[in-house]
Design an enzyme around this catalytic site. Sequence first.
Site, PDB file in Angstrom:
ATOM      1  N   LEU A   1     -42.930 -15.415   5.217  1.00  0.00           N
ATOM      2  CA  LEU A   1     -44.032 -14.515   5.574  1.00  0.00           C
ATOM      3  C   LEU A   1     -44.506 -14.646   7.016  1.00  0.00           C
ATOM      4  O   LEU A   1     -45.680 -14.471   7.336  1.00  0.00           O
ATOM      5  CB  LEU A   1     -45.203 -14.714   4.595  1.00  0.00           C
ATOM      6  CG  LEU A   1     -44.833 -14.361   3.158  1.00  0.00           C
ATOM      7  CD1 LEU A   1     -45.809 -14.957   2.169  1.00  0.00           C
ATOM      8  CD2 LEU A   1     -44.738 -12.860   2.972  1.00  0.00           C
TER       9      LEU A   1
ATOM     10  N   CYS B   1     -46.547 -14.939  -3.366  1.00  0.00           N
ATOM     11  CA  CYS B   1     -46.244 -15.906  -2.305  1.00  0.00           C
ATOM     12  C   CYS B   1     -47.006 -17.201  -2.563  1.00  0.00           C
ATOM     13  O   CYS B   1     -47.955 -17.227  -3.328  1.00  0.00           O
ATOM     14  CB  CYS B   1     -46.633 -15.323  -0.951  1.00  0.00           C
ATOM     15  SG  CYS B   1     -48.383 -14.927  -0.812  1.00  0.00           S
TER      16      CYS B   1
ATOM     17  N   ASN C   1     -40.884  -8.868  -6.822  1.00  0.00           N
ATOM     18  CA  ASN C   1     -40.551  -9.675  -5.651  1.00  0.00           C
ATOM     19  C   ASN C   1     -39.281 -10.474  -5.974  1.00  0.00           C
ATOM     20  O   ASN C   1     -38.668 -10.270  -7.023  1.00  0.00           O
ATOM     21  CB  ASN C   1     -41.721 -10.603  -5.303  1.00  0.00           C
ATOM     22  CG  ASN C   1     -41.799 -10.873  -3.802  1.00  0.00           C
ATOM     23  OD1 ASN C   1     -40.781 -11.141  -3.164  1.00  0.00           O
ATOM     24  ND2 ASN C   1     -42.983 -10.807  -3.238  1.00  0.00           N
TER      25      ASN C   1
ATOM     26  N   LYS D   1     -48.167  -6.391  -5.777  1.00  0.00           N
ATOM     27  CA  LYS D   1     -46.742  -6.730  -5.880  1.00  0.00           C
ATOM     28  C   LYS D   1     -46.596  -8.010  -6.688  1.00  0.00           C
ATOM     29  O   LYS D   1     -47.067  -9.083  -6.289  1.00  0.00           O
ATOM     30  CB  LYS D   1     -46.127  -6.898  -4.494  1.00  0.00           C
ATOM     31  CG  LYS D   1     -44.633  -7.176  -4.575  1.00  0.00           C
ATOM     32  CD  LYS D   1     -43.922  -6.704  -3.362  1.00  0.00           C
ATOM     33  CE  LYS D   1     -42.444  -7.021  -3.410  1.00  0.00           C
ATOM     34  NZ  LYS D   1     -41.817  -6.820  -2.108  1.00  0.00           N
TER      35      LYS D   1
ATOM     36  N   VAL E   1     -37.925 -16.819   4.406  1.00  0.00           N
ATOM     37  CA  VAL E   1     -38.555 -16.470   5.683  1.00  0.00           C
ATOM     38  C   VAL E   1     -39.978 -17.036   5.746  1.00  0.00           C
ATOM     39  O   VAL E   1     -40.409 -17.549   6.783  1.00  0.00           O
ATOM     40  CB  VAL E   1     -38.549 -14.933   5.887  1.00  0.00           C
ATOM     41  CG1 VAL E   1     -39.351 -14.547   7.120  1.00  0.00           C
ATOM     42  CG2 VAL E   1     -37.115 -14.426   6.000  1.00  0.00           C
TER      43      VAL E   1
END
Length: 330
Positions: free
Chosen positions: A89, A152, A216, A189, A87
């Site tokens: 973010l 990320c 994650n 995270k 996706v």
Amino acid sequence: MSLAPGPRRVAAGALEVPSLETTVGSVHLPNPVMTASGTAGHGAELAAYCDLSSLGAVVVKSVSRQAWSGNPAPRMWPLPTGMLNSVGLQNAGVEHWLAEDLPALAATGATVVASIWGFSAADYRSVAEVIAIAVAEGRAPGVVAVEANISCPNVEDRRQMFAHSCHGVEESIGAAAAGLGSVLPLWAKLSPNVTDLPSLAGAAQGSGADAVTLINTVMGMALDPLSGGFRLGAGGGGLSGPAIHPVAVRAVYEVRSAWPDLPIIGVGGVSTGLDAAELIAAGADAVQVGTASFAEPAATVRIIAELSRWMAGHGITSVAALKGRGHDHS
Ligand SMILES: Cc1cc2nc3c(=O)[nH]c(=O)nc-3n(C[C@H](O)[C@H](O)[C@H](O)COP(=O)(O)O)c2cc1C
């Protein structure tokens, strides 16, 4: 191993209802089952399927300082034991979330955890600052903690995610902690795509995180063998769902072994009450449910009920009594 006592009976035939209350550091939760970021919308989307106030908490999709359009389609690839996603973010920015999404979510009575991400350490500081100001001005109702998604891509060094090195963890979590001040607890995270997760968890705590969220998605990829093309528009993606549950159990177990007092939220492939119990036995204080909610939007509610029944059936009267059982062996 501790032997579970037989079911405790409080009245003729009735099993004692266990207390599901738990704490993640200073955050008190009515039960240990939350939604996982990115799998339950930005606001009250899941309210059509379940009472969001009955969940441990709703962790919303990660927001950044500015709007971000995410990755090219296709963004999801289903697999027999989970899914791959890229996706990327996508979100409309933190100010939009505070003004447009949070009010509806707060109106459901949900306990809310904000999730933030950024391309740079400065981004983490800035998005955290916006939330801290909103809290001070009374524009963040229901928000009890901020989860920093540092797993990320980092465009300051595309080979790295912040969560893939102690330096990256210190930089991003240190910046988020500075931006947030002491307004709300900060959860870090972390990524499972590393060799020494306990060191990274320690770095997160040392940089200002009050808890760590493990894990994650696991880095993955799917190809069409005929054309050779990627199944996902971005090429690589993140694997989630039942396939990664054992990875999450091990991550929680190892970090709990290294850091007996560090609050841990376990996430990865939880789709039953037993999966949730397993992560708590590995050492988690609470858990999150992600991919299971796509096929079944009220999965969290079912999982809470299953966990409660399973605990009652085994005479386990509290989350504290279940937590860390896996470590009784060592
Ligand atoms: C479609 C999708 C979108 C996600 N988006 C985010 C996100 O915005 N922020 C984040 O921290 N994690 C995100 N995640 C990761 C989940 O929160 C969770 O850590 C991961 O999926 C493992 O849990 P699960 O196996 O229960 O899905 C996303 C996962 C999926 C499947």
